[in-house]
Design a protein around this motif. Sequence first.
Motif, PDB file in Angstrom:
ATOM      1  N   UNK A 141       0.849  -1.202   0.000  1.00  0.00           N
ATOM      2  CA  UNK A 141       0.000   0.000   0.000  1.00  0.00           C
ATOM      3  C   UNK A 141       0.889   1.258   0.000  1.00  0.00           C
ATOM      4  N   UNK A 142       0.231   2.420  -0.023  1.00  0.00           N
ATOM      5  CA  UNK A 142       0.962   3.677  -0.170  1.00  0.00           C
ATOM      6  C   UNK A 142       2.028   3.907   0.897  1.00  0.00           C
ATOM      7  N   UNK A 143       1.676   3.594   2.162  1.00  0.00           N
ATOM      8  CA  UNK A 143       2.635   3.810   3.243  1.00  0.00           C
ATOM      9  C   UNK A 143       3.844   2.900   3.107  1.00  0.00           C
ATOM     10  N   UNK A 144       3.573   1.645   2.728  1.00  0.00           N
ATOM     11  CA  UNK A 144       4.684   0.704   2.573  1.00  0.00           C
ATOM     12  C   UNK A 144       5.564   1.105   1.392  1.00  0.00           C
ATOM     13  N   UNK A 145       4.919   1.614   0.337  1.00  0.00           N
ATOM     14  CA  UNK A 145       5.689   2.092  -0.820  1.00  0.00           C
ATOM     15  C   UNK A 145       6.586   3.262  -0.422  1.00  0.00           C
ATOM     16  N   UNK A 146       6.042   4.155   0.413  1.00  0.00           N
ATOM     17  CA  UNK A 146       6.832   5.302   0.876  1.00  0.00           C
ATOM     18  C   UNK A 146       8.062   4.801   1.622  1.00  0.00           C
TER      19      UNK A 146
END
Lengths: 227, 411
Positions: free
Chosen positions: A75-80
């Motif tokens: 998800x977005x946080x993990x991608x960040x």
Amino acid sequence: MDLIKLNNLSKTYQIGQNKVEALKNVDLTIQNGEFVAIMGPSGSGKSTLMNLLGCLDKPSTGEYILDKNIVSKLDNNELAEIRNKKIGFVFQNFNLLARTTAIENVEIPLIYSGINYKERESKAKNKLDLVGLRDRFNHKPNQLSGGQQQRVAIARALVNEPVVVLADEPTGALDTKTGEEVMTIFHELNNSGITIIIVTHEIDIAFHAKRVITFRDGVIIEDNNKI
Amino acid sequence: MNLSQTFIIALKALRVNALRSILTMLGVIIGVAAVIALVSIGTGAQDKIVGQIEALGSNLLIIVNASSRDSGARMGAGSKLSLTIKDVELIANNKKLISIATPTIHTKGQVISGNFNWSTDITGANRNFFIARDWSIAEGRMFNEIENNSTAKIGILGKTVVDNISPNSSPVGTIIRINRVPIKVIGVLESKGQSADGKDQDDIIIIPIQTVQKRILGSNKRARPNMVHVIWVKVIDSSQMTEAEEQIKEILRKQHKIRPGKEDDFKIHNLEEIRNTVSQSIGVFTLLLGAVASIALVVGGIGIMNIMLVSVTERTKEIGLRMALGAKRKDILMQFIVESITLSLIGGLIGIIFGIILSYLISKTAGWPTTIDINSIIIAFFFSAAIGIIFGAYPARKASLLDPIEALRFE
């Protein structure tokens, strides 16, 4: 070791009524320690590939594995977090924060890793030293030449010890001579074992790389490994 | 990313655009200062008026005769004289709750002194009345023990009466005449000023109750020997006001032989109640002032939102870069919220200082009483923090939802 593995990766954009297939079923493997240039005319899908490799975008279908992480499922946080810890970005126009010193610019990725002030400063100084900017620690971007700015950007890309450095037209805003200087730094980095992927449309720049992958219309048309 | 780090980034960003930051804060500064100054005016008025009511004597119950009914037409308070000296004694006997119960009778009379004359309130009272009302003698002396229960022809004048019948010299020791009765002035009361309802409390002459009853009202047919107009009751503990009120009611109903279900022939005024009512109504007024001033604060908040939106647009590329370097959406959200809170809080703090100065200037130049309530400062502070959060939320959310690829491409 496989550092990057793309399995049947596709990316489709919806622009109004039209579907644009920017990448079509791409399979690609990049080993640890490679120096890869990705070439192709504009619209060939190389920027889309760069965004996907950089975890700034998600594929429509297919799988992307980076350093054993199945990135396409995050998800977005993990991608960040992946962008922060595993990827170092170098942009065409440097993207340094104005009115901010070289050290502070290099420190930014470390801030988002939650590293304390002292450690940040020593790491930033270390990397600036590595790119030959020992005497420019407290200079702001407007006090630095283009080549120096790009070197600050490279130090920033390296500061969190990423597994791969992604450079998008890193010499595009530089004259030939400074461009060569910057490429020399990439060479040195690669020699010390860092994986480097450069997107470019200049054949001279691609010439520096050990492997040249050429895209056209969203597919790989040539994968030329010089080794 | 921790909060102190976010705060440092915010401060740096605000410093880069110092002039813009200050101008943005100005809205909040003016709003907070206006709230504090206006509320201080309201609170000041409240304190003054409540103080005046309290000066009437705290813990005081005032018992008056109820209105009489004449064929269905009610005649107004005090028209039926049912309270007596006996009632006073019975109430005073309740030593547990009541420290003082003292009667007064009142009449109007023309006071004559040399060439001057003045119509004033003539109050017949005991020494205890002065204690109940917290009223002291400014000049001369009080009734002594013997005079207190006698028909001695002595009186104590209020300040207004003195001003009107003896403006140039002290009246103490002179003889005045009230309804042809000569009265020796033995003292002057300390000035109490206007009461809460605007009545001049110093327009009075106090004479021993027996004297008023027998010598001044003596000829009046309506004057019965033991009648009392008002009973002043001082309750020992202000927390027992209601209890005392209940007990007095019971005593008087029994004494006046009022059957259950019938109306009281007396009325008990509780100063605490009056105080609360007045205090509440001024409180509403203060709230209104505060509400008007908060409009300025809201306008200030909109100013913050406006600038934050501009700032987000201007820094789109920076946001994209931070995202590429590992900032999560919540990091970007926090960065901009903290920035707007910092703006509004610094503005709030400066506003508080300006507000205090402003309220001081108002009381100095306009002569209005102002009281700065610590609560209004605390509320203003938290209100400005809330303004920062509320008006910073939208721009911050907008920033955090940017697509990093689009943001990086933004020129």
